[in-house]
Design a protein around this motif. Sequence first.
Motif, PDB file in Angstrom:
ATOM      1  N   LYS A 233       0.853  -1.185   0.000  1.00  0.00           N
ATOM      2  CA  LYS A 233       0.000   0.000   0.000  1.00  0.00           C
ATOM      3  C   LYS A 233       0.894   1.241   0.000  1.00  0.00           C
ATOM      4  O   LYS A 233       1.930   1.266   0.643  1.00  0.00           O
ATOM      5  CB  LYS A 233      -0.881   0.012   1.249  1.00  0.00           C
ATOM      6  N   THR A 234       0.466   2.244  -0.738  1.00  0.00           N
ATOM      7  CA  THR A 234       1.211   3.496  -0.726  1.00  0.00           C
ATOM      8  C   THR A 234       0.381   4.547  -0.026  1.00  0.00           C
ATOM      9  O   THR A 234      -0.831   4.579  -0.125  1.00  0.00           O
ATOM     10  CB  THR A 234       1.542   3.972  -2.155  1.00  0.00           C
ATOM     11  N   GLY A 235       1.073   5.391   0.693  1.00  0.00           N
ATOM     12  CA  GLY A 235       0.389   6.456   1.399  1.00  0.00           C
ATOM     13  C   GLY A 235       0.358   7.733   0.584  1.00  0.00           C
ATOM     14  O   GLY A 235       0.925   7.813  -0.499  1.00  0.00           O
ATOM     15  N   ILE A 236      -0.290   8.729   1.144  1.00  0.00           N
ATOM     16  CA  ILE A 236      -0.391  10.038   0.478  1.00  0.00           C
ATOM     17  C   ILE A 236       1.005  10.612   0.250  1.00  0.00           C
ATOM     18  O   ILE A 236       1.273  11.175  -0.804  1.00  0.00           O
ATOM     19  CB  ILE A 236      -1.235  11.005   1.345  1.00  0.00           C
ATOM     20  N   LYS A 237       1.886  10.465   1.222  1.00  0.00           N
ATOM     21  CA  LYS A 237       3.237  11.001   1.091  1.00  0.00           C
ATOM     22  C   LYS A 237       3.940  10.372  -0.114  1.00  0.00           C
ATOM     23  O   LYS A 237       4.552  11.078  -0.918  1.00  0.00           O
ATOM     24  CB  LYS A 237       4.036  10.753   2.368  1.00  0.00           C
ATOM     25  N   ASP A 238       3.861   9.045  -0.249  1.00  0.00           N
ATOM     26  CA  ASP A 238       4.475   8.362  -1.388  1.00  0.00           C
ATOM     27  C   ASP A 238       3.847   8.819  -2.699  1.00  0.00           C
ATOM     28  O   ASP A 238       4.552   9.014  -3.696  1.00  0.00           O
ATOM     29  CB  ASP A 238       4.344   6.846  -1.265  1.00  0.00           C
ATOM     30  N   GLU A 239       2.547   8.989  -2.710  1.00  0.00           N
ATOM     31  CA  GLU A 239       1.864   9.436  -3.930  1.00  0.00           C
ATOM     32  C   GLU A 239       2.325  10.837  -4.314  1.00  0.00           C
ATOM     33  O   GLU A 239       2.532  11.122  -5.497  1.00  0.00           O
ATOM     34  CB  GLU A 239       0.346   9.408  -3.734  1.00  0.00           C
ATOM     35  N   ASN A 240       2.490  11.725  -3.324  1.00  0.00           N
ATOM     36  CA  ASN A 240       2.972  13.079  -3.603  1.00  0.00           C
ATOM     37  C   ASN A 240       4.401  13.057  -4.130  1.00  0.00           C
ATOM     38  O   ASN A 240       4.729  13.781  -5.070  1.00  0.00           O
ATOM     39  CB  ASN A 240       2.877  13.966  -2.360  1.00  0.00           C
ATOM     40  N   ILE A 241       5.238  12.235  -3.536  1.00  0.00           N
ATOM     41  CA  ILE A 241       6.626  12.119  -3.993  1.00  0.00           C
ATOM     42  C   ILE A 241       6.656  11.590  -5.420  1.00  0.00           C
ATOM     43  O   ILE A 241       7.362  12.128  -6.273  1.00  0.00           O
ATOM     44  CB  ILE A 241       7.452  11.222  -3.039  1.00  0.00           C
ATOM     45  N   ASP A 242       5.876  10.546  -5.691  1.00  0.00           N
ATOM     46  CA  ASP A 242       5.836   9.987  -7.047  1.00  0.00           C
ATOM     47  C   ASP A 242       5.339  11.020  -8.059  1.00  0.00           C
ATOM     48  O   ASP A 242       5.864  11.111  -9.163  1.00  0.00           O
ATOM     49  CB  ASP A 242       4.968   8.727  -7.100  1.00  0.00           C
ATOM     50  N   ARG A 243       4.350  11.803  -7.674  1.00  0.00           N
ATOM     51  CA  ARG A 243       3.829  12.833  -8.571  1.00  0.00           C
ATOM     52  C   ARG A 243       4.904  13.876  -8.862  1.00  0.00           C
ATOM     53  O   ARG A 243       5.080  14.322  -9.998  1.00  0.00           O
ATOM     54  CB  ARG A 243       2.583  13.488  -7.976  1.00  0.00           C
ATOM     55  N   GLN A 244       5.655  14.265  -7.841  1.00  0.00           N
ATOM     56  CA  GLN A 244       6.740  15.225  -8.036  1.00  0.00           C
ATOM     57  C   GLN A 244       7.843  14.640  -8.916  1.00  0.00           C
ATOM     58  O   GLN A 244       8.385  15.332  -9.783  1.00  0.00           O
ATOM     59  CB  GLN A 244       7.321  15.661  -6.688  1.00  0.00           C
ATOM     60  N   ILE A 245       8.165  13.377  -8.710  1.00  0.00           N
ATOM     61  CA  ILE A 245       9.201  12.727  -9.515  1.00  0.00           C
ATOM     62  C   ILE A 245       8.760  12.651 -10.976  1.00  0.00           C
ATOM     63  O   ILE A 245       9.562  12.853 -11.890  1.00  0.00           O
ATOM     64  CB  ILE A 245       9.552  11.337  -8.936  1.00  0.00           C
ATOM     65  N   ILE A 246       7.493  12.386 -11.211  1.00  0.00           N
ATOM     66  CA  ILE A 246       6.974  12.379 -12.588  1.00  0.00           C
ATOM     67  C   ILE A 246       7.090  13.784 -13.189  1.00  0.00           C
ATOM     68  O   ILE A 246       7.521  13.938 -14.340  1.00  0.00           O
ATOM     69  CB  ILE A 246       5.522  11.854 -12.638  1.00  0.00           C
ATOM     70  N   ALA A 247       6.734  14.807 -12.429  1.00  0.00           N
ATOM     71  CA  ALA A 247       6.845  16.194 -12.925  1.00  0.00           C
ATOM     72  C   ALA A 247       8.294  16.527 -13.263  1.00  0.00           C
ATOM     73  O   ALA A 247       8.572  17.150 -14.297  1.00  0.00           O
ATOM     74  CB  ALA A 247       6.294  17.170 -11.885  1.00  0.00           C
ATOM     75  N   ILE A 248       9.205  16.091 -12.430  1.00  0.00           N
ATOM     76  CA  ILE A 248      10.633  16.325 -12.679  1.00  0.00           C
ATOM     77  C   ILE A 248      11.070  15.589 -13.941  1.00  0.00           C
ATOM     78  O   ILE A 248      11.789  16.144 -14.778  1.00  0.00           O
ATOM     79  CB  ILE A 248      11.473  15.895 -11.454  1.00  0.00           C
ATOM     80  N   HIS A 249      10.616  14.350 -14.117  1.00  0.00           N
ATOM     81  CA  HIS A 249      11.002  13.594 -15.309  1.00  0.00           C
ATOM     82  C   HIS A 249      10.377  14.165 -16.583  1.00  0.00           C
ATOM     83  O   HIS A 249      10.977  14.083 -17.655  1.00  0.00           O
ATOM     84  CB  HIS A 249      10.715  12.102 -15.123  1.00  0.00           C
ATOM     85  N   LYS A 250       9.210  14.770 -16.458  1.00  0.00           N
ATOM     86  CA  LYS A 250       8.648  15.440 -17.629  1.00  0.00           C
ATOM     87  C   LYS A 250       9.521  16.634 -17.999  1.00  0.00           C
ATOM     88  O   LYS A 250       9.822  16.859 -19.172  1.00  0.00           O
ATOM     89  CB  LYS A 250       7.210  15.887 -17.374  1.00  0.00           C
ATOM     90  N   ALA A 251       9.945  17.389 -17.003  1.00  0.00           N
ATOM     91  CA  ALA A 251      10.830  18.522 -17.252  1.00  0.00           C
ATOM     92  C   ALA A 251      12.166  18.062 -17.837  1.00  0.00           C
ATOM     93  O   ALA A 251      12.706  18.697 -18.752  1.00  0.00           O
ATOM     94  CB  ALA A 251      11.048  19.314 -15.961  1.00  0.00           C
ATOM     95  N   ILE A 252      12.678  16.953 -17.340  1.00  0.00           N
ATOM     96  CA  ILE A 252      13.914  16.387 -17.878  1.00  0.00           C
ATOM     97  C   ILE A 252      13.716  16.021 -19.345  1.00  0.00           C
ATOM     98  O   ILE A 252      14.559  16.333 -20.196  1.00  0.00           O
ATOM     99  CB  ILE A 252      14.364  15.160 -17.062  1.00  0.00           C
ATOM    100  N   ALA A 253      12.610  15.369 -19.648  1.00  0.00           N
ATOM    101  CA  ALA A 253      12.330  14.961 -21.030  1.00  0.00           C
ATOM    102  C   ALA A 253      12.273  16.176 -21.944  1.00  0.00           C
ATOM    103  O   ALA A 253      12.858  16.181 -23.039  1.00  0.00           O
ATOM    104  CB  ALA A 253      11.026  14.169 -21.097  1.00  0.00           C
ATOM    105  N   ILE A 254      11.596  17.219 -21.503  1.00  0.00           N
ATOM    106  CA  ILE A 254      11.476  18.442 -22.307  1.00  0.00           C
ATOM    107  C   ILE A 254      12.853  19.066 -22.534  1.00  0.00           C
ATOM    108  O   ILE A 254      13.187  19.478 -23.644  1.00  0.00           O
ATOM    109  CB  ILE A 254      10.497  19.426 -21.636  1.00  0.00           C
ATOM    110  N   LYS A 255      13.668  19.098 -21.484  1.00  0.00           N
ATOM    111  CA  LYS A 255      15.009  19.676 -21.634  1.00  0.00           C
ATOM    112  C   LYS A 255      15.867  18.829 -22.569  1.00  0.00           C
ATOM    113  O   LYS A 255      16.604  19.363 -23.399  1.00  0.00           O
ATOM    114  CB  LYS A 255      15.681  19.830 -20.270  1.00  0.00           C
TER     115      LYS A 255
END
Length: 118
Positions: A3-25
Amino acid sequence: MKKTGIKDENIDRQIIAIHKAIAIKLLARTELLEQVKQRLKDNRELGKINYSQFINWYSIIEMIDDPETFINAMTEDTPYMRKIRRKTPFIGILTEEERRIAIEQDAIGVTASIETLL
């Protein structure tokens, strides 16, 4: 299943946002791909990532000629991708400021773009 908690979900969402920015760069500055490929090889040789992770990341990098597919692969929201993004080979691609902007934009629902990141 873990099970993942809210904290893990927030971290994963941030990591996805960072990887989208990486992809764009990376789409804007493809010369940075060589350092990513070298880091991937080094991580594989040092045992920091397994062969499956190496092949997965390398395959994603090879998709760079198709920007939409590349971004989708970098940000795929699956348990496997969430796991391997935690040991990303894309360290050093974004500046701290670019990383902060990507997280802030995600938090307010703004889609990252090259213009806002660079």
